[in-house]
Scaffold this motif. Sequence first.
Motif, short mmCIF file in Angstrom:
data_model
loop_
_atom_site.label_atom_id
_atom_site.label_comp_id
_atom_site.label_asym_id
_atom_site.label_seq_id
_atom_site.Cartn_x
_atom_site.Cartn_y
_atom_site.Cartn_z
N GLY A 264 0.76 -1.24 0.00
CA GLY A 264 0.00 0.00 0.00
C GLY A 264 0.79 1.28 0.00
N MET A 265 2.13 1.24 0.07
CA MET A 265 2.90 2.47 0.01
C MET A 265 2.88 3.03 -1.40
SD MET A 265 6.94 3.18 1.04
CE MET A 265 6.71 2.69 2.75
N GLY A 266 2.72 4.33 -1.52
CA GLY A 266 2.75 4.98 -2.82
C GLY A 266 4.16 5.37 -3.20
N LEU A 267 4.64 4.88 -4.32
CA LEU A 267 5.99 5.20 -4.78
C LEU A 267 5.92 6.15 -5.96
CD1 LEU A 267 7.76 1.70 -4.65
CD2 LEU A 267 7.54 3.43 -2.85
N HIS A 268 6.86 7.10 -5.97
CA HIS A 268 6.93 8.12 -7.02
C HIS A 268 8.40 8.30 -7.39
CE1 HIS A 268 2.79 9.25 -5.77
NE2 HIS A 268 3.26 8.92 -4.57
N GLY A 269 8.64 8.93 -8.51
CA GLY A 269 10.01 9.21 -8.91
C GLY A 269 10.56 10.42 -8.20
N MET A 270 11.64 10.97 -8.75
CA MET A 270 12.25 12.16 -8.13
C MET A 270 11.27 13.33 -8.17
SD MET A 270 16.25 12.37 -9.19
CE MET A 270 17.44 11.22 -8.53
N LEU A 271 11.23 14.05 -7.04
CA LEU A 271 10.34 15.19 -6.93
C LEU A 271 10.89 16.35 -7.76
CD1 LEU A 271 7.88 16.53 -5.70
CD2 LEU A 271 9.22 16.96 -3.63
N GLU A 272 10.05 16.85 -8.66
CA GLU A 272 10.48 17.93 -9.56
C GLU A 272 10.11 19.30 -9.01
OE1 GLU A 272 10.24 19.04 -14.33
OE2 GLU A 272 8.60 17.93 -13.41
N GLY A 273 8.90 19.44 -8.48
CA GLY A 273 8.51 20.75 -7.98
C GLY A 273 7.02 20.84 -7.73
N LEU A 274 6.63 22.05 -7.42
CA LEU A 274 5.24 22.36 -7.10
C LEU A 274 4.53 22.83 -8.36
CD1 LEU A 274 3.30 22.64 -4.63
CD2 LEU A 274 4.17 24.98 -4.37
N ALA A 275 3.34 22.29 -8.61
CA ALA A 275 2.62 22.65 -9.83
C ALA A 275 2.24 24.13 -9.84
CB ALA A 275 1.38 21.77 -9.98
N ALA A 276 1.85 24.67 -8.68
CA ALA A 276 1.48 26.09 -8.59
C ALA A 276 1.76 26.57 -7.18
CB ALA A 276 0.01 26.29 -8.94
N PRO A 277 2.32 27.78 -7.01
CA PRO A 277 2.63 28.30 -5.67
C PRO A 277 1.39 28.29 -4.78
CG PRO A 277 3.60 29.70 -7.36
CD PRO A 277 2.70 28.73 -8.07
N GLY A 278 1.58 27.88 -3.55
CA GLY A 278 0.48 27.85 -2.59
C GLY A 278 -0.45 26.68 -2.77
N ARG A 283 4.80 17.73 -8.76
CA ARG A 283 5.17 17.05 -10.00
C ARG A 283 6.40 16.18 -9.75
NH1 ARG A 283 4.60 22.35 -12.29
NH2 ARG A 283 6.86 22.46 -12.32
N PHE A 284 6.44 15.04 -10.41
CA PHE A 284 7.55 14.10 -10.29
C PHE A 284 8.11 13.77 -11.66
CE2 PHE A 284 4.77 13.53 -6.71
CZ PHE A 284 5.61 13.37 -5.62
N LEU A 285 9.40 13.47 -11.68
CA LEU A 285 10.01 13.01 -12.92
C LEU A 285 9.65 11.54 -13.15
CD1 LEU A 285 13.59 14.55 -12.46
CD2 LEU A 285 11.68 15.47 -13.81
N ALA A 286 9.70 11.14 -14.41
CA ALA A 286 9.36 9.76 -14.76
C ALA A 286 10.56 8.85 -14.55
CB ALA A 286 8.88 9.70 -16.21
N THR A 287 10.98 8.75 -13.28
CA THR A 287 12.22 8.02 -12.95
C THR A 287 12.00 6.82 -12.04
OG1 THR A 287 12.59 9.53 -11.09
CG2 THR A 287 13.64 10.10 -13.19
N THR A 330 2.98 0.15 -13.19
CA THR A 330 2.45 0.07 -14.55
C THR A 330 2.84 1.30 -15.37
OG1 THR A 330 0.38 1.04 -13.76
CG2 THR A 330 0.53 -1.37 -13.84
N ALA A 331 3.06 2.41 -14.66
CA ALA A 331 3.53 3.66 -15.29
C ALA A 331 4.16 4.51 -14.21
CB ALA A 331 2.37 4.40 -15.96
N ASP A 332 5.05 5.39 -14.62
CA ASP A 332 5.68 6.29 -13.65
C ASP A 332 4.72 7.43 -13.33
OD1 ASP A 332 7.87 4.72 -13.79
OD2 ASP A 332 9.16 6.17 -14.79
N PRO A 333 4.28 7.55 -12.07
CA PRO A 333 3.36 8.64 -11.71
C PRO A 333 4.05 9.99 -11.84
CG PRO A 333 4.13 7.50 -9.75
CD PRO A 333 4.64 6.71 -10.90
N LEU A 334 3.36 10.96 -12.36
CA LEU A 334 3.95 12.28 -12.63
C LEU A 334 3.41 13.37 -11.71
CD1 LEU A 334 3.98 12.21 -16.53
CD2 LEU A 334 5.80 11.58 -14.94
N GLU A 335 2.28 13.14 -11.06
CA GLU A 335 1.71 14.16 -10.18
C GLU A 335 1.11 13.51 -8.94
OE1 GLU A 335 0.48 17.97 -13.02
OE2 GLU A 335 -1.10 16.74 -12.09
N LEU A 336 1.05 14.31 -7.88
CA LEU A 336 0.39 13.89 -6.65
C LEU A 336 -0.26 15.10 -6.02
CD1 LEU A 336 -0.16 11.74 -4.43
CD2 LEU A 336 2.01 12.43 -3.37
N ASP A 337 -1.58 15.04 -5.86
CA ASP A 337 -2.32 16.10 -5.17
C ASP A 337 -2.31 15.75 -3.68
OD1 ASP A 337 -4.27 17.73 -3.96
OD2 ASP A 337 -5.38 17.92 -5.85
#
Length: 423
Positions: A264-278, A283-287, A330-337
């Motif tokens: 159940g742990m959610g795995l993501h690639g390298m953290l790229e940044g914030l989609a919008a300030p505040g 956003r994550f890289l496809a890594t 199945t695919a590299d996740p690119l975003e997380l809200d």
Amino acid sequence: MTTRRTTVAVVGGGQAGLSTSWFLTRDGVDHVVLEAGTAAHEWADTRWDNFTLVTPNWHCRLPGYAYEGPDPDGFMTRDEVVAWLAGYPGTFDPPLHEHTRVTALRQRDGGGFTLESTAPDGPVTWEAEHVVVATGGYHVPIVPPWAAALDPAITQLESAHYRRESDLPDGAVLVVGSGQSGAQIAEDLHLAGRKVHLAVGDAPRVARTYRGRDTMTWLAEMGLYDTPVATYPGGLAAREKTNHYVTGRDGGRDIDLRQFAREGMGLHGMLEGLAAPGGSTLRFLATLTAALDSADATYNSICADVDRYIEQAGVTAPPPSRYEPVWAPTADPLELDLAAAGISTVVWAIGYRPDYRWVGVGVFDGAGRPTHERGVTAVPGLSFLGLPWLHTWGSGRFHGIARDAEHVAGVITRSLPAVRRAG
């Protein structure tokens, strides 16, 4: 302001500084150890409650002092490490000045150094012929500059400030970074029943045990911890490598992020940044896929190295094995809200960088790291200790600190006429 003089000033009273003091004491060299807090305090101040060593207890050895407990192949907890280290100063009575923070170091005209410090009884200036900086290389947490723009409702803390799952607000947790601290904190939260998301970096991993023995015991026997950095594959670039993730918890085991994902742990690639300030969308890289595959490749490569050693040395051991992935994205996740995922906390475990701004001597490279040869700089009298890969892989660990300290202390001792030594 009080001015005091000494032959050698050792800055830092952790295992590196105390090890240096042991050799200087043995050789009768006049010196002081200046410690901003209390001796080896960071082991208690910067580790979480369920922290354990990732190296076997038999690795724990300092000059004149080694682990002698009942479980040499086990892994001491944080509190056990703190207790073990607390017994060290009493074995040789170092000239330790606790609660004495060095705020500035500079060269004196004509040779030697001046150290400005704050002490319980007021400011003290120390004059010394030699200085050993033994404050380690992990001073300032690495946090992306945009972190301040993250939704203020989300709690943020660095890995050194994480203590226990129950301290965090209710909700899921995002851990950023999969080095030793990040992977183990993610495990700690996961085992406590929290929903965890982990931003996976490029850290490698290693088997806890392989073919009947702890992998780090195999590596020590193979001489990996004794190989000088200059002759290690990749040379000095090894100093930038992230340590392999594994755990000593509950007697020691692998950390398998793929298995965590199955649970159940959610795995993501390298953290790229914030989609919008505040906002709360990251956003994550496809890594992710490549990072998991690379970590597993290192795991299997180390096991293959052990296989070759066993064969060449004629050691009797259980048969070899190979790790096979138990899960794949199945695919590299690119975003997380973060709001939609119910994430209330972000733990930054990207790493730490050195901060030597108080050292006013020109011995640093463009990244602020000291340039040296086995800890000895080109500036006469100035040395560094306790750095990862200072000389070998064992340098940043209990396993190798005695050898490094003996070398640096020996350089100092041999430079002094006998008349300048204490006793």
